[in-house]
Design an enzyme around this catalytic site. Structure first.
Site, mmCIF file in Angstrom:
data_model
loop_
_atom_site.group_PDB
_atom_site.id
_atom_site.type_symbol
_atom_site.label_atom_id
_atom_site.label_comp_id
_atom_site.label_asym_id
_atom_site.label_seq_id
_atom_site.Cartn_x
_atom_site.Cartn_y
_atom_site.Cartn_z
ATOM 1 N N ARG A 117 55.642 75.198 34.385
ATOM 2 C CA ARG A 117 55.572 73.966 33.629
ATOM 3 C C ARG A 117 56.310 74.090 32.112
ATOM 4 O O ARG A 117 56.773 73.134 31.721
ATOM 5 C CB ARG A 117 54.004 73.625 33.604
ATOM 6 C CG ARG A 117 53.720 73.067 34.854
ATOM 7 C CD ARG A 117 52.162 72.968 35.076
ATOM 8 N NE ARG A 117 51.650 71.495 34.987
ATOM 9 C CZ ARG A 117 51.757 70.462 35.615
ATOM 10 N NH1 ARG A 117 52.325 70.577 36.540
ATOM 11 N NH2 ARG A 117 51.190 69.378 35.427
ATOM 12 N N GLU A 151 56.135 67.539 39.298
ATOM 13 C CA GLU A 151 56.569 65.965 39.628
ATOM 14 C C GLU A 151 55.805 65.224 38.400
ATOM 15 O O GLU A 151 56.259 64.246 38.185
ATOM 16 C CB GLU A 151 56.185 65.796 41.235
ATOM 17 C CG GLU A 151 54.587 65.587 41.316
ATOM 18 C CD GLU A 151 53.795 66.633 41.268
ATOM 19 O OE1 GLU A 151 54.081 67.632 40.976
ATOM 20 O OE2 GLU A 151 52.647 66.360 41.728
ATOM 21 N N ASP A 152 54.652 65.686 38.196
ATOM 22 C CA ASP A 152 53.974 64.722 37.128
ATOM 23 C C ASP A 152 54.687 64.537 35.795
ATOM 24 O O ASP A 152 54.651 63.702 35.209
ATOM 25 C CB ASP A 152 52.402 65.011 37.169
ATOM 26 C CG ASP A 152 52.195 66.615 37.022
ATOM 27 O OD1 ASP A 152 53.178 67.273 37.138
ATOM 28 O OD2 ASP A 152 51.034 67.061 36.655
ATOM 29 N N ASP A 205 44.284 64.513 46.556
ATOM 30 C CA ASP A 205 43.265 64.265 47.694
ATOM 31 C C ASP A 205 41.781 65.091 47.005
ATOM 32 O O ASP A 205 40.833 64.988 47.800
ATOM 33 C CB ASP A 205 43.608 64.978 48.916
ATOM 34 C CG ASP A 205 44.072 66.381 48.771
ATOM 35 O OD1 ASP A 205 44.093 66.835 47.692
ATOM 36 O OD2 ASP A 205 44.819 66.940 49.671
ATOM 37 N N ASP A 206 42.092 65.967 46.336
ATOM 38 C CA ASP A 206 40.810 66.570 45.445
ATOM 39 C C ASP A 206 40.497 65.984 44.287
ATOM 40 O O ASP A 206 39.366 66.596 43.548
ATOM 41 C CB ASP A 206 40.904 67.966 45.283
ATOM 42 C CG ASP A 206 42.074 68.423 44.484
ATOM 43 O OD1 ASP A 206 42.803 67.452 44.102
ATOM 44 O OD2 ASP A 206 42.475 69.715 44.394
ATOM 45 N N ARG A 249 55.632 62.023 46.642
ATOM 46 C CA ARG A 249 54.549 61.268 46.101
ATOM 47 C C ARG A 249 55.068 60.056 45.509
ATOM 48 O O ARG A 249 54.202 59.059 45.357
ATOM 49 C CB ARG A 249 53.848 62.073 44.832
ATOM 50 C CG ARG A 249 52.697 61.567 44.171
ATOM 51 C CD ARG A 249 52.537 62.395 42.909
ATOM 52 N NE ARG A 249 51.842 63.556 43.107
ATOM 53 C CZ ARG A 249 50.503 63.746 43.317
ATOM 54 N NH1 ARG A 249 49.801 62.769 43.288
ATOM 55 N NH2 ARG A 249 50.110 64.986 43.408
#
Ligand SMILES: *[C@@H]1O[C@H](CO)[C@@H](O)[C@H](O)[C@H]1NC(C)=O
Ligand SMILES: *[C@@H]1O[C@H](CO)[C@@H](O)[C@H](O)[C@H]1NC(C)=O
Ligand SMILES: *[C@@H]1O[C@H](CO)[C@@H](O)[C@H](O)[C@H]1NC(C)=O
Length: 734
Positions: free
Chosen positions: A691, A647-648, A560-561, A543
């Site tokens: 997380r 990743e965020d 994408d959502d 990404r």
């Protein structure tokens, strides 16, 4: 009783007596009548009654004949016959039924006709509505095109006015090749006075050639540090195997410029690695003393102040100590921690002395997800009515951001920031998120190029604002980067939503699935190129790869959502333009402290103090894509791959670590759907556990918790302002 009354009563009495006498007379007459007379009267009655009946019946029949338009000959002669009367009644009833049927048929036909007419009225009126809507749409599109044409004119004008074309790199100068007399070595006595300008052969190091070097073979000294340094130098991108065309020749001498030597200098490295604050008495030479500002990491005190040192040290605040520790640790980590770090730092410093830029950070060349022969099916889309509501900006021709404009000023002007603040001096980046903006006059006098001031500088409210990008920096566009994995229809619908989005330069779809897109897919025509790239490996880190396809500074990373509305996107973009070094995003999250057990927790509850924004919908500078992929410690990317998650969080850590600033949370309406929010509870728990682990792991890697909290959200300027009717808000809803 009066006389008159008496007289009246008498008269009344007299009349009643008279009536009674008349009836009595008739009865007596009938009784005394002769029988013959009775018979005669009877005969007359018997004759006259049928005659009268005949007369009346013929009258009725004649009337009926008129109605039925048909006379029955028998009726007259058989007037009294009961059979013929019932047949007649039957025929009448039939007749009436027939009439009734025909009338009701007629009614039904009329009703059908009426319905038909009604239907066509409805069709026509819906058609009228449709045409009206179309007209409105066309009018809007016309208005939009008008602004777009104006933009195109401005661009054209600029192109004509531009009298200094952008320079491309000239062809590199060729160094003198072939046999040449070696320069005489400087006399030993002169060596001290030999300046770079006198003794360095600049003809081998043209500005356009970049810094390159040849490495002499290492003397077999057995010095492990020297051989590690030698290896590190060989792995540098600027190393060349042939001596013919290089700028510098490098010889590694055991024990002279090795990390061991560096360590011997007090040293220092151990203290830094341990996170201690070194206190140096006197003027000690420190490694990389030119570019590195050691005042940020080391407390230097002149020797005569030794008696005062105790007092000085006690004045340090916690924040001071932490700054020293943090800076020292980072200097150590980036420039001294390994042979490679030392080799890179020494080479970059030396190239800078020769005024040469470091090698460029190149983008990732990704393959297309389609082969050369493949023809994509496309399908036209329309603006959704939601996004048609509001004019948000002109649709322009594609405009790439300037790249590599400061090849020679970067190593000079930005030296301090690159070495000491951003800790990334070894690469020349296409553009950086820091630097000065031009003064406001520049938009109108002077360079002027590329600025799109609101109402040509007169400013204004919503209407004028929506027509121009304004702001303090030249106009630009952004690229949408969308990661997708086996959700083709979701992707198609997400792409469709991007149609007509102002300031959109391109869409880069990162195709994470191993198989190619199916050839029956109908790709929406978004109005800008949609490039589908694949890097072979399914990783969430993809990404943030700095793809060469991305031609703008601004990247909108979007799931994408995640259905962001156009106004939200355009507003986010405008906010990012003023906060180019920050992460600007929509949904906020935070790291909470576990008060019972210690340690960090990831928390997605509502919060007035978020410390992260999800990168399922966030703007960031392309520079950070380079930093994420090339600069950030590899263990973090490995953790992201291990969990297929976080990743965020990693991106939030990275940017907060580099800027010491929290992310910018911009407004979002309730239409935002939570991207990446797990569907089921079990997924939920696992997702969250991972997380939590990520947060604790990442903060161990950085050596501290880089995330910072933010207590405000950015809305547009006139949001919730009462306006006079002739003024418009900046955005209708945000
Ligand atoms: C600046 O460096 C980049 C990357 O090496 C190169 O492509 C570009 O041509 C250079 N520009 C100038 C003006 O030297
Ligand atoms: C290109 O891809 C299409 C669809 O994936 C496939 O049918 C076709 O054979 C491919 N062509 C080549 C030359 O690989
Ligand atoms: C989120 O808030 C709810 C309600 O206040 C609470 O029950 C829940 O434990 C919170 N979740 C976390 C992870 O803090």
């Amino acid at each position: 009783m009066s006389l008159t009354e008496m007289a009246y009563t008498n008269e009344f009495h007299h009349q009643r007596t008279q009536d009674n006498s008349c009836v009595a007379r008739t009865i007596s007459y009938l009784i005394h009548m002769k029988l013959s007379t009775l018979v005669f009267i009877l005969i007359i009655l018997l004759i006259s009654i049928p005659l009268m009946m005949h007369y009346y019946v013929s009258q009725i029949l004649a009337h009926q004949g008129q109605v039925a338009q048909k006379s029955h000959p028998l009726v007259t002669s058989m007037s009294l016959h009961s059979d013929s009367s019932s047949a007649h009644m039957k025929s009448r009833i039939d007749e009436m039924n027939r009439i009734k049927n025909s009338v009701s048929n007629e009614l039904m036909q009329l009703e059908a006709k009426r319905n038909k007419l009604h239907q066509s009225i409805e069709t026509y009126s819906s058609r009228i509505d449709e045409l009206k809507q179309n007209l409105a749409r066309l009018q809007l599109e016309y208005e939009r095109l008008k602004y777009s044409v104006e933009q195109a004119r401005a661009t054209q004008r600029e192109a004509a006015e531009r009298d200094t074309p952008l320079l491309a790199m000239p062809r590199p100068l060729q160094p003198e090749l072939g046999p040449r007399a070696p320069l005489p070595p400087p006399a030993a006595a002169d060596a001290r006075h030999c300046s770079l300008a006198d003794c360095w052969d600049y003809s081998r190091c043209p500005l356009t050639g970049g810094f390159t070097f040849f490495l002499y073979r290492l003397e077999a000294s057995g010095d492990a540090d020297a051989s590690r340094l030698h290896e590190a130098l060989r792995s540098n991108a600027q190393w060349r195997p042939e001596a013919a065309r290089v700028c510098a020749f490098v010889l590694v001498l055991g024990g002279a410029t090795t990390p061991a030597e560096l360590r011997r200098q007090g040293e220092l490295a151990d203290a830094l690695r341990a996170g201690a604050v070194p206190v140096l008495l006197g003027e000690w030479p420190l490694p990389l003393d030119g570019p590195l500002d050691w005042r940020r990491a080391v407390l230097r005190v002149a020797e005569p102040r030794l008696p005062e040192l105790h007092y000085l040290l006690r004045t340090l605040t916690d924040a001071d100590i932490l700054s020293y520790r943090r800076n020292g640790r980072e200097f150590w980590e980036h420039y001294l921690s390994s042979a490679k770090a030392v080799a890179d730092a020494v080479l970059t410093q030396f190239a800078e002395r020769l005024e040469l830029p470091p090698p460029p950070a190149l983008g990732v060349k990704a393959g297309s997800a389609f082969n050369d022969t493949f023809q994509r099916l496309t399908v036209d889309v329309q603006l959704s009515s939601l996004d048609l509501d509001e004019y948000l900006g002109p649709i322009e021709s594609p405009l790439a951001s300037d790249r590599f404009q400061r090849n020679f000023t970067t190593p000079r002007l930005d030296t301090y920031a690159r070495w000491n603040l951003f800790l990334a001096p070894h690469r020349l980046y296409p553009a950086v998120p820091y630097g000065d903006v031009l003064p406001a006059e520049a938009k109108f006098v002077g360079p002027r190029l590329g600025f799109r001031p609101v109402a040509s500088g007169e400013g204004g409210s919503g209407k004028e604002f929506s027509e121009a990008l304004g702001g303090n920096s030249p106009h630009e566009q952004f690229t949408v980067v969308m990661l997708t994995y086996r959700r083709e229809q979701v992707l198609m619908s997400a792409l469709g939503h991007l149609y007509g989005l102002p300031y959109l330069n391109k869409v880069v779809v990162v195709w994470n699935a191993p198989e190619s897109p199916s050839d029956t897919l109908q790709w929406p025509s978004v109005g800008v190129p949609v490039e589908v790239v694949t890097v072979g490996k399914n990783s969430l880190n993809n990404r943030f790869l700095p793809f060469e396809n991305i031609e703008t500074d601004a990247i909108l990373s979007i799931d994408d959502d995640a259905h962001l509305r156009h106004d939200e996107i355009v507003f986010g973009f405008r906010v990012w333009r003023e906060q180019r070094d920050r992460l600007v995003g929509f949904p906020g999250r935070y790291n909470a402290w576990d008060t019972k057990h210690g340690g960090w927790h990831y928390n997605s509850n509502y919060s007035c103090e978020p410390s992260m924004v999800l990168t399922g919908a966030a703007f960031f500078h392309k520079y950070y894509a380079h930093m994420y992929s090339e600069w950030m410690p590899q263990v973090i990317r490995d953790k992201v791959d291990e969990y297929m998650n976080c990743e965020d969080i990693a991106m939030n850590f990275l940017i907060s670590h580099l800027t010491r600033q929290p992310p910018v949370k911009v407004t979002s309406r309730w239409t935002f759907r939570c991207p990446g929010c797990p569907m089921t509870l079990s997924e939920d728990e696992e997702h969250f556990t991972e997380r939590h682990k990520c947060i604790n792991f990442f903060s161990r890697v950085y050596g501290h918790m880089p995330l910072l909290n933010t207590q405000f959200r950015v809305d547009s300027v006139l949001f919730k302002t009462r306006l006079p009717p002739d003024k418009q808000k900046c955005f209708r809803f945000i």
